[in-house]
Every structure is written in structure tokens, then in C-alpha cells.
Design an enzyme around this catalytic site. Structure first.
Site, PDB file in Angstrom:
ATOM      1  N   CYS A   8      41.321  40.395  37.665  1.00 35.61           N
ATOM      2  CA  CYS A   8      42.497  40.102  38.487  1.00 35.61           C
ATOM      3  C   CYS A   8      43.370  39.010  37.889  1.00 35.61           C
ATOM      4  CB  CYS A   8      42.059  39.691  39.893  1.00 35.61           C
ATOM      5  SG  CYS A   8      41.022  40.923  40.687  1.00 35.61           S
TER       6      CYS A   8
ATOM      7  N   GLN B  88      30.364  42.054  44.994  1.00 30.14           N
ATOM      8  CA  GLN B  88      29.474  42.086  43.832  1.00 30.14           C
ATOM      9  C   GLN B  88      28.005  42.235  44.217  1.00 30.14           C
ATOM     10  OE1 GLN B  88      30.544  42.208  40.718  1.00 30.14           O
ATOM     11  NE2 GLN B  88      32.707  41.802  41.117  1.00 30.14           N
TER      12      GLN B  88
ATOM     13  N   THR C  63      46.311  57.615  57.250  1.00 31.60           N
ATOM     14  CA  THR C  63      45.421  58.772  57.099  1.00 31.60           C
ATOM     15  C   THR C  63      44.344  58.482  56.069  1.00 31.60           C
ATOM     16  OG1 THR C  63      47.237  60.271  57.623  1.00 31.60           O
ATOM     17  CG2 THR C  63      45.324  61.216  56.494  1.00 31.60           C
TER      18      THR C  63
ATOM     19  N   ALA D 182      38.342  45.909  49.191  1.00 22.94           N
ATOM     20  CA  ALA D 182      37.868  44.663  49.777  1.00 22.94           C
ATOM     21  C   ALA D 182      39.007  43.673  49.997  1.00 22.94           C
ATOM     22  CB  ALA D 182      36.803  44.037  48.882  1.00 22.94           C
ATOM     23  N   THR D 183      40.037  43.720  49.160  1.00 24.25           N
ATOM     24  CA  THR D 183      41.165  42.804  49.333  1.00 24.25           C
ATOM     25  C   THR D 183      41.786  42.977  50.714  1.00 24.25           C
ATOM     26  OG1 THR D 183      41.665  42.662  46.968  1.00 24.25           O
ATOM     27  CG2 THR D 183      43.464  42.190  48.497  1.00 24.25           C
TER      28      THR D 183
ATOM     29  N   ASN E   3      32.051  36.810  41.323  1.00 25.63           N
ATOM     30  CA  ASN E   3      32.452  37.864  40.391  1.00 25.63           C
ATOM     31  C   ASN E   3      32.571  37.381  38.954  1.00 25.63           C
ATOM     32  OD1 ASN E   3      34.776  36.430  41.560  1.00 25.63           O
ATOM     33  ND2 ASN E   3      36.018  37.738  40.242  1.00 25.63           N
TER      34      ASN E   3
ATOM     35  N   SER F 187      33.612  46.973  48.361  1.00 24.42           N
ATOM     36  CA  SER F 187      34.531  47.819  47.598  1.00 24.42           C
ATOM     37  C   SER F 187      33.755  48.906  46.870  1.00 24.42           C
ATOM     38  CB  SER F 187      35.305  46.958  46.584  1.00 24.42           C
ATOM     39  OG  SER F 187      36.255  47.719  45.890  1.00 24.42           O
TER      40      SER F 187
END
Length: 365
Positions: free
Chosen positions: A311, A173, A229, A72-73, A145, A190
Site C-alpha cells: 500500500c 494477516q 449487489t 478489509a479497508t 502486515n 480480506s
């Protein structure tokens, strides 16, 4: 050990693991092909990727396009850095959004961070006052989160659309836990927050939204928006996790509600951070005045819980989310986050609560 840190990551679903194993592909297999190659092995891998794309997209609004990313970042950065106009967001957003301020401002665009209400929800009055015709993007979380609070997405979208701004929703979330039916332009998700593998996420682009500029160049394998890829194994794992979430949606809601009730009773004398009503109930962020959280975590080393987002762990700084609610540094540093979900049992919650409460009492609290 008891794992109560579901906001940081979730256990890999057995179904996801099984789906991934097939596409890891040893030298004697026919499943290690590059999904972008035109030969039979490549086409087999590509088919697995597209099956996964359908399964992941089934939990998102109809229409639009799903682009696989590393997480997701990356998806959030792609939109924030690659969409024109000024940006507005909120003080409780994830660092993946807030830390884009420097890049956005370096492009000559404004990056405005708005306050939230005392219960942790996006301040709609502040948004209405701040938004202008120059606003190109409003970024907002579906579920926070750290405190589990649900934002009022529909009103945010309405305010943004009134001036022609796009809306980016961080649904990390929320995805696989609650319906994600908001009429947003971009949605970031994510896999590892929904019992899928780490290292893969996705960006959903609405049917009327313009694609952002790419972050990565060199092949444009994902709809000319993302180069590199793809891993069929990671895609397959994400797809399987999404399918399991979809099939067990109602059951998980009931299970989490049950665990929430147990936890709230067990921690009845702790203060709740954030709204008690507008929230995902698999997230319990609570505090006790004067609590030494580092000591608590040491005394309860067999319980995996958090003092904030994974994080920001180890930074020593009070949570920016809790500070945005109006808590003092002392109150923010006296808070813990417990996260539970599909594989958590009632016994897990009861045992963990007993250990945490005992350790807190030993601190005289």
C-alpha cells in the site's frame, strides 16, 4: 519467477477459482442471477452467497454476524467511522486504520495513536494509561502486515472491556493462518490474503456488539449495514478459500515453520525486525546496514519481495512500522520483507536467498 510477497497478496487457490467460474454466468447459463432477486435464479445465487458466508465464518468465533464487504479497508472504515466514542490505536497499524484519524476527528472524537514496544507489539502500559471512559473503540492488528509480529490481543480486550470500550481487530494477516478466537467486538478480514479473490472481504460483528453506522446507503442488502449487489462469484471464491484453509490448517503451520527455519539460516547475518518469538513465521522482515534496497530489487528482479507494505510502495518514505520500532530512517530503508506460504517450496526460499545474498555482497555488505 519466485514469489515471496505473501503479505501483499496470495496466489488464488485452484479451488477458489473453480468455485468462482460457476457463478460468473454467461448468457446461456442460469448462474448470473442477482442474489437479491426473488426468482429462482436469484435464490440460487443467494444460496451460494449464504454457503460462502458459513464457510468464511467457520474460521471466526462462534456467534455474531458476518457482513461481506469490498475488502478489509471498507470493513475497518465502517467500524472506525460508525462507532461512537474516542478511538485508540497503535503506531504500527495499517493505513486503513491510521488514515481514518481525519474523519474521526472531524466528527469531534479523539483519535489517539499509541507507541509499540521495541519488538513491535502493542504497548499495554501505554494503553492502560491512555484509555478513559470516553474511549469507544480500540483498534488493533492481530498480525502486523510488515513485520509479522503478533499482538497481545487478550490483554488489549481486557483493558478495553474494563472501561466499556469496543475492540476492532484487523485480522487480515491472521485469518486462515492462526486461530482467530479473541473475544473482540469486530473483526475485519480480506479474501485475497488467504488465497481467495481480490475485491471482497468481510466484517464480523460480535453477538454483543452494536452494529456500526453504514458507510454506504441505497438498499441495505447486507443486513441493512451495507448497500450494493453482492457478487456470488467473489463470495463463492472467498468461501472456497476459507474451506481449504480450514482443512489444511495444521499442514500449513508445519510447512511455514519449515520454510521459516530455512530462511532464518540462509539470512543468519541479517538483522531481524520485530519479535523473533511472537510472530507469524510466514513473514521475515530483515535488514542490512547500508543496503540499497532499490538496487537489490533491480538485481534480483526474478524474486518478488517487498521493501514494505504494498500500500505504501513507491512513496519513498521510510516505513512507519519500522520507525515505530525505533529504527532510524537509514535502517528502515535498508530493510526488506519476504513472505511465504502454502505454495512456496523450500527450493524457492533457498534459491531466492542465494540471489539476494549474492546481490547484497556485490554492494560490499
Amino acid at each position: 519467477m519466485i514469489y515471496l510477497d505473501y503479505q501483499a497478496t496470495t496466489p488464488l487457490a485452484p479451488e477458489a477459482r473453480e468455485a468462482m467460474l460457476r457463478w460468473l454466468g454467461g448468457p446461456d447459463s442460469d448462474t448470473f442471477g442477482n442474489p437479491h432477486s426473488p426468482h429462482r435464479m436469484g435464490r440460487m445465487a443467494a444460496a451460494a452467497v449464504e454457503t460462502a458466508r458459513e464457510r468464511v465464518g467457520a474460521l471466526l468465533p462462534e456467534g455474531g454476524k458476518l457482513i461481506f464487504t469490498s475488502g478489509a479497508t471498507e470493513a475497518l472504515n465502517m467500524v472506525l467511522q460508525g462507532t461512537p466514542g474516542d478511538v485508540i490505536t497503535f503506531a504500527t497499524e495499517h493505513a486503513a486504520v491510521l488514515d481514518c484519524a481525519k474523519v474521526v476527528e472531524a466528527q469531534g472524537r479523539r483519535f489517539t495513536v499509541l507507541p509499540v514496544t521495541p519488538d513491535g507489539r502493542a504497548d499495554l502500559d501505554a494503553l492502560q494509561a491512555a484509555i478513559t471512559p470516553q474511549t469507544g473503540l480500540v483498534a488493533v492488528m492481530a498480525i502486523n502486515n510488515e513485520i509479522g509480529v503478533r499482538n497481545p490481543l487478550a490483554p488489549v480486550v481486557a483493558i478495553a472491556q474494563a472501561v466499556g470500550a469496543r475492540v476492532l481487530v484487523d485480522a487480515v494477516q491472521a485469518y486462515g493462518k492462526v486461530p482467530v478466537e479473541v473475544a473482540a467486538d469486530y473483526i475485519a478480514i480480506s479474501a485475497h490474503k488467504v488465497h481467495g479473490p481480490k475485491g471482497i472481504g468481510a466484517l464480523w460483528i460480535g453477538p454483543d456488539a452494536s452494529p456500526p453506522l453504514p458507510l454506504l446507503w441505497g438498499g441495505g442488502q447486507e443486513a441493512s449495514l451495507r448497500s450494493g449487489t453482492l457478487s456470488p462469484a467473489l463470495c463463492a471464491g472467498f468461501g472456497a478459500a476459507a474451506q481449504v484453509a480450514q482443512e489444511g490448517f495444521s499442514e500449513q503451520l508445519f510447512h511455514v515453520e519449515h520454510l521459516w527455519n530455512i530462511a532464518r539460516e540462509a539470512f543468519a547475518d541479517w538483522e531481524l525486525n520485530g519479535s523473533a518469538v511472537d510472530r507469524w513465521r510466514g513473514n521475515l522482515n530483515i535488514r542490512k546496514e547500508g543496503l540499497d534496497v532499490a538496487r537489490l530489487m533491480s538485481d534480483c528482479r526474478n524474486v518478488m519481495f517487498s521493501a514494505g507494505s504494498a500500500c505504501a510502495s513507491g512513496s519513498g518514505r521510510p516505513s512507519h512500522v519500522l520507525r515505530a520500532l525505533g529504527l532510524s530512517d537509514r535502517q528502515a530503508k535498508s530493510s526488506i520483507r519476504l513472505g511465504f506460504g502454502r505454495y512456496t517450496t523450500a527450493q524457492d526460499v533457498e534459491s531466492a536467498a542465494a540471489m539476494i545474498n549474492t546481490a547484497a555482497k556485490e554492494q560490499g555488505l
